[in-house]
Design a protein around this motif. Structure first.
Motif, PDB file in Angstrom:
ATOM      1  N   LEU A 347      38.363  40.163  49.993  1.00 44.68           N
ATOM      2  CA  LEU A 347      39.601  40.511  49.291  1.00 44.68           C
ATOM      3  C   LEU A 347      40.650  40.904  50.329  1.00 44.68           C
ATOM      4  CD1 LEU A 347      38.138  42.645  46.389  1.00 44.68           C
ATOM      5  CD2 LEU A 347      38.611  40.192  46.463  1.00 44.68           C
ATOM      6  N   GLN A 348      41.783  40.305  50.253  1.00 45.68           N
ATOM      7  CA  GLN A 348      42.827  40.655  51.215  1.00 45.68           C
ATOM      8  C   GLN A 348      44.149  40.885  50.499  1.00 45.68           C
ATOM      9  OE1 GLN A 348      42.071  37.947  54.271  1.00 45.68           O
ATOM     10  NE2 GLN A 348      41.183  36.436  52.921  1.00 45.68           N
ATOM     11  N   GLY A 349      44.229  42.018  49.885  1.00 47.39           N
ATOM     12  CA  GLY A 349      45.486  42.384  49.233  1.00 47.39           C
ATOM     13  C   GLY A 349      45.489  42.021  47.759  1.00 47.39           C
ATOM     14  N   LEU A 350      44.433  42.437  47.053  1.00 47.98           N
ATOM     15  CA  LEU A 350      44.360  42.121  45.618  1.00 47.98           C
ATOM     16  C   LEU A 350      45.156  43.159  44.823  1.00 47.98           C
ATOM     17  CD1 LEU A 350      43.097  40.388  43.372  1.00 47.98           C
ATOM     18  CD2 LEU A 350      41.136  41.926  43.398  1.00 47.98           C
ATOM     19  N   GLY A 357      42.449  49.282  27.078  1.00 50.09           N
ATOM     20  CA  GLY A 357      42.030  48.574  25.883  1.00 50.09           C
ATOM     21  C   GLY A 357      42.141  47.066  25.965  1.00 50.09           C
ATOM     22  N   LEU A 358      42.713  46.561  27.050  1.00 47.53           N
ATOM     23  CA  LEU A 358      42.889  45.108  27.122  1.00 47.53           C
ATOM     24  C   LEU A 358      41.693  44.439  27.806  1.00 47.53           C
ATOM     25  CD1 LEU A 358      46.654  44.621  27.993  1.00 47.53           C
ATOM     26  CD2 LEU A 358      45.533  45.000  25.799  1.00 47.53           C
ATOM     27  N   THR A 359      41.617  43.148  27.579  1.00 50.65           N
ATOM     28  CA  THR A 359      40.578  42.366  28.230  1.00 50.65           C
ATOM     29  C   THR A 359      41.218  41.469  29.278  1.00 50.65           C
ATOM     30  OG1 THR A 359      39.154  42.346  26.299  1.00 50.65           O
ATOM     31  CG2 THR A 359      38.844  40.585  27.886  1.00 50.65           C
ATOM     32  N   VAL A 360      40.685  41.572  30.511  1.00 49.52           N
ATOM     33  CA  VAL A 360      41.225  40.770  31.594  1.00 49.52           C
ATOM     34  C   VAL A 360      40.171  39.785  32.051  1.00 49.52           C
ATOM     35  CG1 VAL A 360      42.075  40.820  33.955  1.00 49.52           C
ATOM     36  CG2 VAL A 360      42.624  42.653  32.393  1.00 49.52           C
ATOM     37  N   ALA A 361      40.574  38.525  32.198  1.00 54.76           N
ATOM     38  CA  ALA A 361      39.648  37.538  32.731  1.00 54.76           C
ATOM     39  C   ALA A 361      40.033  37.253  34.170  1.00 54.76           C
ATOM     40  CB  ALA A 361      39.717  36.262  31.905  1.00 54.76           C
ATOM     41  N   LEU A 362      39.047  37.345  35.079  1.00 55.31           N
ATOM     42  CA  LEU A 362      39.284  36.944  36.465  1.00 55.31           C
ATOM     43  C   LEU A 362      38.775  35.520  36.596  1.00 55.31           C
ATOM     44  CD1 LEU A 362      37.929  40.105  38.339  1.00 55.31           C
ATOM     45  CD2 LEU A 362      40.299  39.572  37.765  1.00 55.31           C
ATOM     46  N   VAL A 363      39.636  34.617  37.005  1.00 53.82           N
ATOM     47  CA  VAL A 363      39.181  33.244  37.225  1.00 53.82           C
ATOM     48  C   VAL A 363      39.628  32.817  38.612  1.00 53.82           C
ATOM     49  CG1 VAL A 363      39.286  32.647  34.772  1.00 53.82           C
ATOM     50  CG2 VAL A 363      41.247  32.182  36.230  1.00 53.82           C
ATOM     51  N   GLY A 364      39.086  31.725  39.047  1.00 55.34           N
ATOM     52  CA  GLY A 364      39.435  31.224  40.366  1.00 55.34           C
ATOM     53  C   GLY A 364      38.276  30.455  40.940  1.00 55.34           C
ATOM     54  N   ALA A 368      36.219  33.080  45.615  1.00 58.27           N
ATOM     55  CA  ALA A 368      37.556  33.679  45.642  1.00 58.27           C
ATOM     56  C   ALA A 368      37.482  35.198  45.730  1.00 58.27           C
ATOM     57  CB  ALA A 368      38.340  33.266  44.403  1.00 58.27           C
ATOM     58  N   GLY A 369      36.340  35.763  45.361  1.00 57.03           N
ATOM     59  CA  GLY A 369      36.191  37.219  45.466  1.00 57.03           C
ATOM     60  C   GLY A 369      36.156  37.911  44.112  1.00 57.03           C
ATOM     61  N   LYS A 370      35.913  37.156  43.051  1.00 57.71           N
ATOM     62  CA  LYS A 370      35.939  37.754  41.707  1.00 57.71           C
ATOM     63  C   LYS A 370      34.818  38.777  41.536  1.00 57.71           C
ATOM     64  CE  LYS A 370      35.379  33.667  39.920  1.00 57.71           C
ATOM     65  NZ  LYS A 370      35.388  32.678  41.025  1.00 57.71           N
TER      66      LYS A 370
END
Ligand code: ADP
Length: 570
Positions: A347-350, A357-364, A368-370
């Protein structure tokens, strides 16, 4: 050795006292032997009729007493040694179970496990030898005293020869210590290799890797053989050296005694008693000679164990920490940098911000470092630059136990503990009521498959949970997370396809779980991504696009390309 004394041994004064008592008793009785022999021979020469009952009785009493004290001594020594080993094992385990995940994952599990078995064994043997050496020393001293008492001239001759042995013994000891480190290392490696072969038994067969595994194991056993042989050859040299020296001593004594007898000297009893003492001293002296080598082996094992115990834990509570603040689970990554040791990508500057309460999806793209980003939140690793905030507070300023109890984590392919399904779920919240459990079992759609199992929820799931299917394991892991009722849910979505029914069940359970809490998902399915409130598209350790599905598709950037080409288009 000093440390072992200070940290373990000295806390067992009663056992130490018993050992000292029995050892002195045993040594004293051994030293009495030559005196009995001398008495017998002197009576024999004088045709003393008392020899008939006095001597045999004396021999029986001395041997019986010696046998009894030997029994007591062996028990006492073993007990002390085992207690000390247990103490070391407990300490090492305590450290490893709390220490940084990076340190634990650096070595294969079997290799770590071998610290508890082989290293402990070498320490145990060395300790027994050291304690026995204490007894041997007393025995030898006792014998020397009775030798001087009987014949000081002969004693001097014998005594002069032994110090010569010290030099080669010292040298051999050093060699054995090195070889012992190698051997213990190799035992660990072999254990790790065997573990891998057996854990991957299916792949080995399906891919026809049997021959390759056989050769790998062959090489490993060869190295183990060589490493072991090196120690053995070092050890084996000690005994012959002592033997030759012992022989020389006897020869010198015999020569001198013969010369003196010609001149008209001591009695037969004196002489025989003396030779008996000399021969009796041979065994303990030999043991003392090989003590150094044995001790070095133990020290090498001790060294490795202390190294583990002493390695400081980096990820721990600061001196002053705050409790988990009130809040609904706002997560904020600020310029987060994290690179695995020895790697240059990470990770370089995430940067991203998730409202409660929200849902976040990490994609890539993969790599990529998810998943790495996810591991930073429960502080499996600590950020190297930047910071992560949970409800406004830096994770590192928070009490770690508070932080972790606010999080539930469902890994990609969850492994379960080999306990019952119920107990596996209960890990989420050990004090949960039956009613809570019933709810999550319902929520994670577990009852469907549990009903067909022989013992229902009390069925044991086997090593890693292998008696359940992938989808079933996932549902158990979800139920565990559900039971925890966390502020923050971290989810590494499975990449493997589940059968339609399992998939449906898992999705249902998930949507329940996601409700009313902040959820971070490393997402692989388009359906998951579409339902997310925010999508963070990652590439090379940075977030490159944000938004929901529609905005990102319109942007026609990396996300749109991923959707068109990758597994996201399911
Ligand atoms: P993603 O989840 O996006 O596929 P990861 O976070 O798993 O990516 O990996 C990011 C990078 O870190 C990759 O280059 C990977 O090789 C490396 N990596 C992951 N785990 C480790 C680890 N335990 N030790 C060293 N490097 C690792």
């Amino acid at each position: 050795m000093k440390r072992l004394w200070q940290e373990e041994i000295k806390f067992h004064p009663k056992r130490i006292f018993l050992i000292v008592f029995f050892t002195i008793l045993m040594a004293g009785l051994t030293a009495l032997y030559p005196l009995v022999i001398r008495r017998a021979l002197d009576m024999f020469k004088d045709n003393d009729p008392r020899i008939l009952y006095q001597v045999p009785l004396l021999v029986v009493i001395v041997t019986a007493a010696k046998a009894a004290s030997q029994y007591g001594q062996t028990l006492a020594v073993q007990e002390l040694v085992l207690v000390v080993i247990r103490g070391l094992q407990n300490k090492m385990f305590l450290h490893l179970v709390y220490t940084d995940i990076a340190k634990v994952e650096r070595e294969a599990p079997a290799q770590l496990a071998s610290r508890f078995t082989t290293d402990a064994l070498s320490i145990r043997e060395a300790m027994i030898r050291v304690v026995n050496a204490f007894g041997d020393t007393i025995t030898v001293v006792g014998l020397i005293v009775s030798m001087f008492y009987m014949d000081w001239e002969l004693s001097l001759i014998a005594a002069l020869l032994y110090p010569i042995a010290a030099v080669p013994i010292q040298k051999l000891g050093k060699k054995v210590r090195r070889a012992s480190g190698n051997m213990q290392e190799q035992i660990g490696k072999t254990a790790a290799l065997l573990n891998e072969t057996f854990a991957q038994a299916r792949t080995v067969r399906v891919y026809g890797m049997e021959q390759r595994e056989v050769e790998r194991a062959h090489r490993s056993f060869d190295e183990l053989y060589n490493a072991t042989l090196k120690i053995i050859s070092g050890r084996a040299r000690v005994d012959p050296i002592m033997e030759v020296l012992g022989g020389s001593a006897v020869a010198a004594v015999l020569g001198f005694a013969g010369w003196r007898a010609a001149m008209g000297g001591a009695t037969l009893g004196d002489f025989s008693g003396f030779v008996a003492a000399l021969l009796l001293a041979a065994r303990p002296l030999r043991a003392l000679g090989s003590l150094n080598a044995a001790m070095q082996e133990g020290i090498s094992g001790l060294d490795r164990i202390f190294k583990i115990i002493d390695e400081p834990t980096q990820i721990c509570d600061k001196a002053t920490t705050t409790a988990l603040p009130d809040g609904q689970g706002r997560v904020r990554f600020e310029n987060v940098h994290f690179i695995y040791p020895g790697r240059h990508l990470g990770l370089q500057g995430l940067d991203f911000d998730v409202k409660p309460g929200l849902t976040v999806a990490l994609v890539g793209p993969s790599g990529a470092g998810k998943s790495t980003a996810l591991t930073l939140i429960p502080r499996l690793h600590d950020v190297q630059k930047g910071r992560i905030l949970l409800d406004g507070i830096d994770l590192r300023d928070m009490r770690m136990s508070d932080l972790r109890s606010a999080i539930a984590y469902v890994p990609q392919d969850p492994l379960l503990f080999d306990i019952s399904i119920l107990e596996n779920i209960r890990i989420g919240k050990p004090d949960a009521s039956d009613e809570d459990i019933r709810k999550v079992v319902e929520g994670a759609a577990i009852s469907q498959f549990v009903d067909s199992l022989p013992n229902g929820l009390n069925t044991r799931v086997g090593h890693g949970g292998q008696l359940l299917s992938g989808g079933q394991r996932q549902r158990v892991a979800l139920a565990r997370a559900l039971l925890r009722n966390p502020r923050l849910l971290l989810l590494d979505e499975a990449t493997s396809a589940l059968d339609t029914e399992s998939e449906y069940m898992v999705q249902q359970a998930l949507s329940k779980l996601r409700k009313d809490r902040t959820t971070l998902i490393v997402a692989h399915r388009l359906s998951t991504v579409r339902s997310a409130d925010l999508i963070v598209v990652m590439c090379d350790g940075r977030a490159v696009e944000y938004g929901n599905h529609e905005t990102l598709m319109n942007l026609n950037g990396l996300y749109a390309r991923l959707v068109q080409t990758q597994d996201l288009n399911r």
